[in-house]
Design a protein around this motif. Structure first.
Motif, PDB file in Angstrom:
ATOM      1  N   LEU A   1       0.826  -1.211   0.000  1.00 59.22           N
ATOM      2  CA  LEU A   1       0.000   0.000   0.000  1.00 59.22           C
ATOM      3  C   LEU A   1       0.859   1.260   0.000  1.00 59.22           C
ATOM      4  O   LEU A   1       0.503   2.269  -0.620  1.00 59.22           O
ATOM      5  CB  LEU A   1      -0.919   0.001   1.223  1.00 59.22           C
ATOM      6  N   SER A   2       1.992   1.208   0.700  1.00 59.43           N
ATOM      7  CA  SER A   2       2.839   2.391   0.847  1.00 59.43           C
ATOM      8  C   SER A   2       3.637   2.708  -0.413  1.00 59.43           C
ATOM      9  O   SER A   2       3.884   3.880  -0.716  1.00 59.43           O
ATOM     10  CB  SER A   2       3.812   2.207   2.020  1.00 59.43           C
ATOM     11  N   HIS A   3       4.058   1.660  -1.134  1.00 60.33           N
ATOM     12  CA  HIS A   3       5.042   1.870  -2.196  1.00 60.33           C
ATOM     13  C   HIS A   3       4.508   1.672  -3.612  1.00 60.33           C
ATOM     14  O   HIS A   3       5.214   1.962  -4.576  1.00 60.33           O
ATOM     15  CB  HIS A   3       6.238   0.951  -1.980  1.00 60.33           C
ATOM     16  N   MET A   4       3.275   1.200  -3.758  1.00 61.97           N
ATOM     17  CA  MET A   4       2.743   0.947  -5.090  1.00 61.97           C
ATOM     18  C   MET A   4       1.791   2.069  -5.491  1.00 61.97           C
ATOM     19  O   MET A   4       0.824   2.347  -4.787  1.00 61.97           O
ATOM     20  CB  MET A   4       2.000  -0.396  -5.117  1.00 61.97           C
ATOM     21  N   ALA A   5       2.074   2.702  -6.610  1.00 59.62           N
ATOM     22  CA  ALA A   5       1.193   3.760  -7.125  1.00 59.62           C
ATOM     23  C   ALA A   5       0.056   3.096  -7.895  1.00 59.62           C
ATOM     24  O   ALA A   5       0.079   3.003  -9.123  1.00 59.62           O
ATOM     25  CB  ALA A   5       1.985   4.715  -8.019  1.00 59.62           C
ATOM     26  N   PHE A   6      -0.951   2.632  -7.175  1.00 61.27           N
ATOM     27  CA  PHE A   6      -2.003   1.814  -7.778  1.00 61.27           C
ATOM     28  C   PHE A   6      -2.762   2.534  -8.886  1.00 61.27           C
ATOM     29  O   PHE A   6      -3.031   1.955  -9.943  1.00 61.27           O
ATOM     30  CB  PHE A   6      -2.983   1.346  -6.696  1.00 61.27           C
ATOM     31  N   GLU A   7      -3.140   3.776  -8.649  1.00 66.54           N
ATOM     32  CA  GLU A   7      -3.959   4.473  -9.642  1.00 66.54           C
ATOM     33  C   GLU A   7      -3.222   4.643 -10.961  1.00 66.54           C
ATOM     34  O   GLU A   7      -3.842   4.639 -12.031  1.00 66.54           O
ATOM     35  CB  GLU A   7      -4.406   5.822  -9.086  1.00 66.54           C
ATOM     36  N   GLU A   8      -1.898   4.763 -10.897  1.00 75.39           N
ATOM     37  CA  GLU A   8      -1.109   4.868 -12.124  1.00 75.39           C
ATOM     38  C   GLU A   8      -1.026   3.538 -12.865  1.00 75.39           C
ATOM     39  O   GLU A   8      -0.641   3.489 -14.032  1.00 75.39           O
ATOM     40  CB  GLU A   8       0.303   5.355 -11.802  1.00 75.39           C
ATOM     41  N   LYS A   9      -1.374   2.451 -12.177  1.00 76.40           N
ATOM     42  CA  LYS A   9      -1.304   1.118 -12.774  1.00 76.40           C
ATOM     43  C   LYS A   9      -2.685   0.588 -13.151  1.00 76.40           C
ATOM     44  O   LYS A   9      -2.832  -0.595 -13.470  1.00 76.40           O
ATOM     45  CB  LYS A   9      -0.633   0.135 -11.792  1.00 76.40           C
ATOM     46  N   GLY A  10      -3.717   1.423 -13.089  1.00 78.17           N
ATOM     47  CA  GLY A  10      -5.051   0.990 -13.489  1.00 78.17           C
ATOM     48  C   GLY A  10      -5.852   0.330 -12.384  1.00 78.17           C
ATOM     49  O   GLY A  10      -6.844  -0.357 -12.659  1.00 78.17           O
ATOM     50  N   ILE A  11      -5.459   0.542 -11.135  1.00 76.68           N
ATOM     51  CA  ILE A  11      -6.105  -0.105  -9.990  1.00 76.68           C
ATOM     52  C   ILE A  11      -6.631   0.954  -9.025  1.00 76.68           C
ATOM     53  O   ILE A  11      -5.943   1.918  -8.704  1.00 76.68           O
ATOM     54  CB  ILE A  11      -5.105  -1.016  -9.255  1.00 76.68           C
ATOM     55  N   GLU A  12      -7.864   0.740  -8.555  1.00 79.56           N
ATOM     56  CA  GLU A  12      -8.447   1.609  -7.530  1.00 79.56           C
ATOM     57  C   GLU A  12      -8.740   0.774  -6.285  1.00 79.56           C
ATOM     58  O   GLU A  12      -9.597  -0.114  -6.306  1.00 79.56           O
ATOM     59  CB  GLU A  12      -9.741   2.248  -8.033  1.00 79.56           C
ATOM     60  N   ILE A  13      -7.997   1.016  -5.220  1.00 81.57           N
ATOM     61  CA  ILE A  13      -8.218   0.283  -3.970  1.00 81.57           C
ATOM     62  C   ILE A  13      -9.466   0.845  -3.296  1.00 81.57           C
ATOM     63  O   ILE A  13      -9.508   2.020  -2.919  1.00 81.57           O
ATOM     64  CB  ILE A  13      -7.009   0.401  -3.021  1.00 81.57           C
ATOM     65  N   ILE A  14     -10.478  -0.007  -3.124  1.00 85.01           N
ATOM     66  CA  ILE A  14     -11.734   0.458  -2.526  1.00 85.01           C
ATOM     67  C   ILE A  14     -12.017  -0.188  -1.167  1.00 85.01           C
ATOM     68  O   ILE A  14     -12.965   0.217  -0.486  1.00 85.01           O
ATOM     69  CB  ILE A  14     -12.926   0.211  -3.472  1.00 85.01           C
ATOM     70  N   GLY A  15     -11.221  -1.186  -0.775  1.00 83.56           N
ATOM     71  CA  GLY A  15     -11.471  -1.842   0.505  1.00 83.56           C
ATOM     72  C   GLY A  15     -10.244  -2.552   1.039  1.00 83.56           C
ATOM     73  O   GLY A  15      -9.458  -3.114   0.275  1.00 83.56           O
ATOM     74  N   LEU A  16     -10.072  -2.500   2.378  1.00 81.85           N
ATOM     75  CA  LEU A  16      -8.989  -3.195   3.071  1.00 81.85           C
ATOM     76  C   LEU A  16      -9.606  -4.138   4.093  1.00 81.85           C
ATOM     77  O   LEU A  16     -10.536  -3.769   4.822  1.00 81.85           O
ATOM     78  CB  LEU A  16      -8.077  -2.187   3.790  1.00 81.85           C
ATOM     79  N   PHE A  17      -9.052  -5.366   4.159  1.00 84.42           N
ATOM     80  CA  PHE A  17      -9.625  -6.368   5.048  1.00 84.42           C
ATOM     81  C   PHE A  17      -8.536  -7.129   5.799  1.00 84.42           C
ATOM     82  O   PHE A  17      -7.453  -7.376   5.271  1.00 84.42           O
ATOM     83  CB  PHE A  17     -10.467  -7.371   4.249  1.00 84.42           C
ATOM     84  N   ASP A  18      -8.871  -7.495   7.030  1.00 88.43           N
ATOM     85  CA  ASP A  18      -7.993  -8.333   7.839  1.00 88.43           C
ATOM     86  C   ASP A  18      -8.864  -9.032   8.877  1.00 88.43           C
ATOM     87  O   ASP A  18      -9.959  -8.562   9.189  1.00 88.43           O
ATOM     88  CB  ASP A  18      -6.915  -7.489   8.531  1.00 88.43           C
ATOM     89  N   ARG A  19      -8.373 -10.157   9.392  1.00 89.72           N
ATOM     90  CA  ARG A  19      -9.145 -10.858  10.412  1.00 89.72           C
ATOM     91  C   ARG A  19      -8.677 -10.534  11.820  1.00 89.72           C
ATOM     92  O   ARG A  19      -9.271 -10.979  12.795  1.00 89.72           O
ATOM     93  CB  ARG A  19      -9.076 -12.362  10.173  1.00 89.72           C
ATOM     94  N   SER A  20      -7.589  -9.756  11.929  1.00 88.59           N
ATOM     95  CA  SER A  20      -7.056  -9.395  13.243  1.00 88.59           C
ATOM     96  C   SER A  20      -7.886  -8.287  13.870  1.00 88.59           C
ATOM     97  O   SER A  20      -8.030  -7.200  13.289  1.00 88.59           O
ATOM     98  CB  SER A  20      -5.602  -8.940  13.111  1.00 88.59           C
ATOM     99  N   GLU A  21      -8.407  -8.553  15.062  1.00 87.80           N
ATOM    100  CA  GLU A  21      -9.231  -7.559  15.754  1.00 87.80           C
ATOM    101  C   GLU A  21      -8.419  -6.319  16.111  1.00 87.80           C
ATOM    102  O   GLU A  21      -8.977  -5.230  16.260  1.00 87.80           O
ATOM    103  CB  GLU A  21      -9.846  -8.174  17.015  1.00 87.80           C
ATOM    104  N   THR A  22      -7.110  -6.467  16.249  1.00 87.92           N
ATOM    105  CA  THR A  22      -6.279  -5.302  16.596  1.00 87.92           C
ATOM    106  C   THR A  22      -6.110  -4.348  15.409  1.00 87.92           C
ATOM    107  O   THR A  22      -5.771  -3.182  15.592  1.00 87.92           O
ATOM    108  CB  THR A  22      -4.883  -5.752  17.079  1.00 87.92           C
ATOM    109  N   LEU A  23      -6.333  -4.849  14.194  1.00 86.88           N
ATOM    110  CA  LEU A  23      -6.193  -4.016  13.003  1.00 86.88           C
ATOM    111  C   LEU A  23      -7.530  -3.462  12.516  1.00 86.88           C
ATOM    112  O   LEU A  23      -7.568  -2.378  11.927  1.00 86.88           O
ATOM    113  CB  LEU A  23      -5.537  -4.813  11.872  1.00 86.88           C
ATOM    114  N   VAL A  24      -8.600  -4.215  12.749  1.00 90.93           N
ATOM    115  CA  VAL A  24      -9.913  -3.787  12.274  1.00 90.93           C
ATOM    116  C   VAL A  24     -10.278  -2.444  12.906  1.00 90.93           C
ATOM    117  O   VAL A  24     -10.147  -2.245  14.108  1.00 90.93           O
ATOM    118  CB  VAL A  24     -10.987  -4.838  12.609  1.00 90.93           C
TER     119      VAL A  24
END
Length: 223
Positions: free
Chosen positions: A101-124
């Protein structure tokens, strides 16, 4: 843009991002045109290879002129689908997921990140840029509401199998896969790009070994 009806070799497709990157660097240096020979010298390919690759998608060059750098860069971007901004979710927001997430310029590569998921309660509930990490229990509801096309899997292999079944049933059929789970074997019809960092490192080790062996052979020959 003319495109042949013949299927394009995956080896050609894998070279397209490199063409796109090199042409972008030329644009940054205000280079307006370039011949296949000059491009081959910069990229370490043969001029005939470049012409053959580009001819799979149409005739971009002009005899005696070469390639218009801006036009060719734009056309390769269109071929790669860089401007479609495919809706994408990332699953597994640990060290690897955060690095991507920090180092990839997604929008320049044709990708739009619309959601982040994890099962760890400490991250949610944690917020990264404009997105809040959601629990993987919400995957189906999110997919039904937002229709993502692509999933980036930054999870261990042992958790990927169940996740892919759920995502596939929810309509996600394209994966950037860091999990080492062989998605395409179990889900024919999916589009998968597997990323094996360990394989890449082992390939480097082989090349270093080969280089050392050649150097040792040269020393023995001189003796």
């Amino acid at each position: 843009m003319f495109m042949s009806n013949k299927p394009v070799s995956i080896s050609v497709v894998r070279r397209l991002p490199r063409y796109y990157r090199f042409l972008g660097e030329l644009l940054n240096h205000s280079v307006q045109r370039i011949s296949s020979r000059e491009l081959s010298q910069r990229m370490g390919l043969t001029a005939s290879q470049i012409r053959q690759d580009l001819n799979c998608f149409g005739g971009f060059g002009q005899q005696g002129y070469g390639y218009n750098v801006e036009a060719l860069h734009r056309e390769i971007g269109n071929i790669l689908g860089m401007h479609q901004h495919k809706k994408t979710i990332l699953i597994g927001v640990g060290n690897l997921g955060r690095a991507i997430l920090s180092h990839m310029a997604f929008e320049e590569k044709g990708i739009e990140i619309i959601g982040l998921f994890d099962r760890s309660e400490t991250l949610v509930g944690e917020r990264i840029d404009k997105l809040t990490i959601q629990h993987t229990d919400r995957l189906e509801d999110f997919c039904r509401e937002n229709h993502p096309k692509v999933a980036i899997l930054c999870v261990p292999k042992y958790t990927a199998q169940d996740l892919v079944v759920r995502l596939y049933q929810a309509g996600v059929n394209a994966y950037w896969n860091f999990s080492h789970y062989d998605i395409a074997v179990h889900h024919p019809g999916t589009v998968v790009e597997n990323v094996h960092l360990g394989d890449s490192l082992m390939t480097l080790c082989y090349k270093v070994k080969e280089m050392d062996e050649r150097a040792a052979s040269g020393e023995e020959a001189r003796e």
